[in-house]
Design a protein around this motif. Structure first.
Motif, mmCIF file in Angstrom:
data_model
loop_
_atom_site.group_PDB
_atom_site.id
_atom_site.type_symbol
_atom_site.label_atom_id
_atom_site.label_comp_id
_atom_site.label_asym_id
_atom_site.label_seq_id
_atom_site.Cartn_x
_atom_site.Cartn_y
_atom_site.Cartn_z
ATOM 1 N N PHE A 153 -10.767 3.150 -0.333
ATOM 2 C CA PHE A 153 -11.128 4.557 -0.171
ATOM 3 C C PHE A 153 -11.946 5.072 -1.363
ATOM 4 C CE2 PHE A 153 -7.336 5.591 2.786
ATOM 5 C CZ PHE A 153 -8.089 5.193 3.876
ATOM 6 N N SER A 154 -11.795 4.447 -2.523
ATOM 7 C CA SER A 154 -12.558 4.887 -3.688
ATOM 8 C C SER A 154 -14.057 4.712 -3.459
ATOM 9 C CB SER A 154 -12.113 4.126 -4.938
ATOM 10 O OG SER A 154 -12.404 2.751 -4.818
ATOM 11 N N TYR B 2 -3.115 2.499 8.051
ATOM 12 C CA TYR B 2 -3.694 2.427 6.704
ATOM 13 C C TYR B 2 -4.223 3.769 6.212
ATOM 14 C CZ TYR B 2 -8.382 2.247 8.834
ATOM 15 O OH TYR B 2 -9.532 2.529 9.539
ATOM 16 N N MET B 3 -4.510 4.703 7.151
ATOM 17 C CA MET B 3 -5.016 6.001 6.723
ATOM 18 C C MET B 3 -3.962 6.830 5.990
ATOM 19 S SD MET B 3 -8.203 6.269 7.218
ATOM 20 C CE MET B 3 -8.479 8.025 7.042
ATOM 21 N N ILE B 4 -2.709 6.390 6.009
ATOM 22 C CA ILE B 4 -1.683 7.098 5.233
ATOM 23 C C ILE B 4 -2.040 7.065 3.751
ATOM 24 C CG2 ILE B 4 -0.003 5.290 4.593
ATOM 25 C CD1 ILE B 4 0.977 8.478 6.433
ATOM 26 N N ALA B 5 -2.813 6.058 3.345
ATOM 27 C CA ALA B 5 -3.230 5.945 1.948
ATOM 28 C C ALA B 5 -4.114 7.108 1.522
ATOM 29 C CB ALA B 5 -3.965 4.624 1.725
ATOM 30 N N SER B 6 -4.771 7.754 2.470
ATOM 31 C CA SER B 6 -5.654 8.879 2.118
ATOM 32 C C SER B 6 -4.883 10.083 1.607
ATOM 33 C CB SER B 6 -6.504 9.277 3.332
ATOM 34 O OG SER B 6 -5.709 9.790 4.374
ATOM 35 N N PHE B 7 -3.545 10.044 1.731
ATOM 36 C CA PHE B 7 -2.704 11.122 1.220
ATOM 37 C C PHE B 7 -2.043 10.755 -0.102
ATOM 38 C CE2 PHE B 7 -2.788 11.398 5.879
ATOM 39 C CZ PHE B 7 -3.486 12.583 5.996
ATOM 40 N N GLY B 8 -2.424 9.596 -0.665
ATOM 41 C CA GLY B 8 -2.048 9.293 -2.036
ATOM 42 C C GLY B 8 -0.923 8.318 -2.266
ATOM 43 N N GLY B 9 -0.300 7.794 -1.213
ATOM 44 C CA GLY B 9 0.807 6.876 -1.445
ATOM 45 C C GLY B 9 1.296 6.198 -0.185
ATOM 46 N N MET B 10 2.541 5.737 -0.231
ATOM 47 C CA MET B 10 3.112 4.949 0.859
ATOM 48 C C MET B 10 3.611 5.799 2.016
ATOM 49 S SD MET B 10 3.032 1.641 0.461
ATOM 50 C CE MET B 10 4.374 1.072 1.518
ATOM 51 N N ILE C 254 -1.248 -0.935 1.820
ATOM 52 C CA ILE C 254 -1.630 0.445 1.506
ATOM 53 C C ILE C 254 -2.438 0.504 0.214
ATOM 54 C CG2 ILE C 254 -0.760 2.733 0.909
ATOM 55 C CD1 ILE C 254 -0.547 2.014 3.892
ATOM 56 N N ASN C 255 -2.051 -0.274 -0.787
ATOM 57 C CA ASN C 255 -2.802 -0.282 -2.041
ATOM 58 C C ASN C 255 -4.222 -0.803 -1.836
ATOM 59 O OD1 ASN C 255 -0.739 0.790 -3.581
ATOM 60 N ND2 ASN C 255 0.089 -1.203 -4.170
ATOM 61 N N GLU C 256 -4.370 -1.784 -0.961
ATOM 62 C CA GLU C 256 -5.709 -2.303 -0.675
ATOM 63 C C GLU C 256 -6.561 -1.238 0.017
ATOM 64 O OE1 GLU C 256 -7.895 -6.081 1.551
ATOM 65 O OE2 GLU C 256 -5.706 -5.975 1.461
ATOM 66 N N LEU D 298 5.613 -1.281 10.213
ATOM 67 C CA LEU D 298 5.101 -0.631 9.010
ATOM 68 C C LEU D 298 4.237 -1.570 8.175
ATOM 69 C CD1 LEU D 298 8.243 1.386 7.844
ATOM 70 C CD2 LEU D 298 6.436 2.060 9.441
ATOM 71 N N LEU D 299 3.243 -0.995 7.530
ATOM 72 C CA LEU D 299 2.406 -1.738 6.608
ATOM 73 C C LEU D 299 3.131 -1.921 5.282
ATOM 74 C CD1 LEU D 299 -1.009 0.030 7.300
ATOM 75 C CD2 LEU D 299 -0.249 -2.192 8.149
ATOM 76 N N SER D 300 2.725 -2.946 4.540
ATOM 77 C CA SER D 300 3.347 -3.239 3.253
ATOM 78 C C SER D 300 2.696 -2.412 2.149
ATOM 79 C CB SER D 300 3.187 -4.724 2.923
ATOM 80 O OG SER D 300 1.816 -5.011 2.649
ATOM 81 N N GLU D 301 3.341 -2.423 0.991
ATOM 82 C CA GLU D 301 2.771 -1.732 -0.162
ATOM 83 C C GLU D 301 1.422 -2.324 -0.535
ATOM 84 O OE1 GLU D 301 4.081 -0.261 -4.664
ATOM 85 O OE2 GLU D 301 5.467 -1.428 -3.416
ATOM 86 N N ASP D 302 1.283 -3.642 -0.438
ATOM 87 C CA ASP D 302 0.000 -4.287 -0.722
ATOM 88 C C ASP D 302 -1.067 -3.822 0.258
ATOM 89 O OD1 ASP D 302 1.001 -5.693 -2.875
ATOM 90 O OD2 ASP D 302 1.310 -7.562 -1.755
#
Length: 219
Positions: free
Chosen positions: A210-211, A118-126, A203-205, A197-201
């Protein structure tokens, strides 16, 4: 709190000296830049980190002649992508480039990093993209890096290394360490059958959370 120019110069030197001990670089192959008002402060070329001083940091005007610089030492040979990124990305203040082992291993294989954590989201996307290859220090390399960094705060560079961006230098360094950790985890997962792999949902969550986690703050 906005840092003064001398504080930014000192922070660049300290970050360079920390890169090797943090395991994200070897020798003097890495380089760092920070926006300072209407100019870019950037590490000098081929200077051992232990010998580097704040006065050695080169500066390049953002609105002046392309490639113009001042200082006692010539800027890093990779100045083009540092300059071009900071020019194109007003949302970012710092750029860290290094050759950490696992990021570079994936870059050699020209493999992007998919949503393995899930930390891949900290770089802005999938994912964290891998740019195409070009000779170091060239305009083409800068173009490829900018493409790979579209809507992202990190990329791998084919057969080369990686780049991370930050709202400040501390966050660019944090992302560099985090990127190498995820690259290592991804490489190791491929030795035991490959990642799920994690889903788009998913990663978006994570990105939404992170906000509230401080990762998007600019202070």
């Amino acid at each position: 709190m906005q840092l003064s120019e001398i504080q930014l110069r000192q922070a660049i030197v300290a970050s360079c000296q920390n890169m090797n001990s943090l395991g994200i670089n070897q020798g003097t192959s890495g380089n760092i830049s920070v926006r300072c008002g209407d100019k870019v402060l950037i590490t000098p070329s081929a200077t051992p980190y232990e010998d580097m001083t704040p006065e050695m940091i080169a500066e390049m005007p953002l609105d002046g002649e392309y490639g113009a610089w001042s200082g006692p030492l010539r800027p890093s040979t990779e100045w083009r992508f540092h300059y071009d990124i900071l020019k194109a990305r007003p949302d970012m203040t710092a750029v860290v480039h290094a050759h950490p082992t696992y990021c570079t291993t994936l870059a050699i294989a020209r493999k992007p990093i998919p949503p393995v954590h899930y930390m891949i989201a900290s770089f802005g996307g999938m994912d964290v993209r891998c740019s195409g290859y070009a000779t170091f220090g060239t305009a083409r390399l800068s173009e490829l890096a900018l493409d790979a960094l579209q809507d992202r705060t990190a990329c791998l560079m084919a057969n080369h290394g990686m780049i991370t961006l930050g709202e400040n230098l501390e966050k660019a360094m944090w992302r560099a360490v985090e990127l190498e950790a995820i690259a290592r985890q991804y490489c190791l997962s491929m030795t035991i059958g490959g990642p799920v792999l994690l889903s788009e949902d998913d990663i978006n969550e994570a990105l939404a959370k992170f906000s509230d986690y401080g990762l998007k703050s600019t202070d």
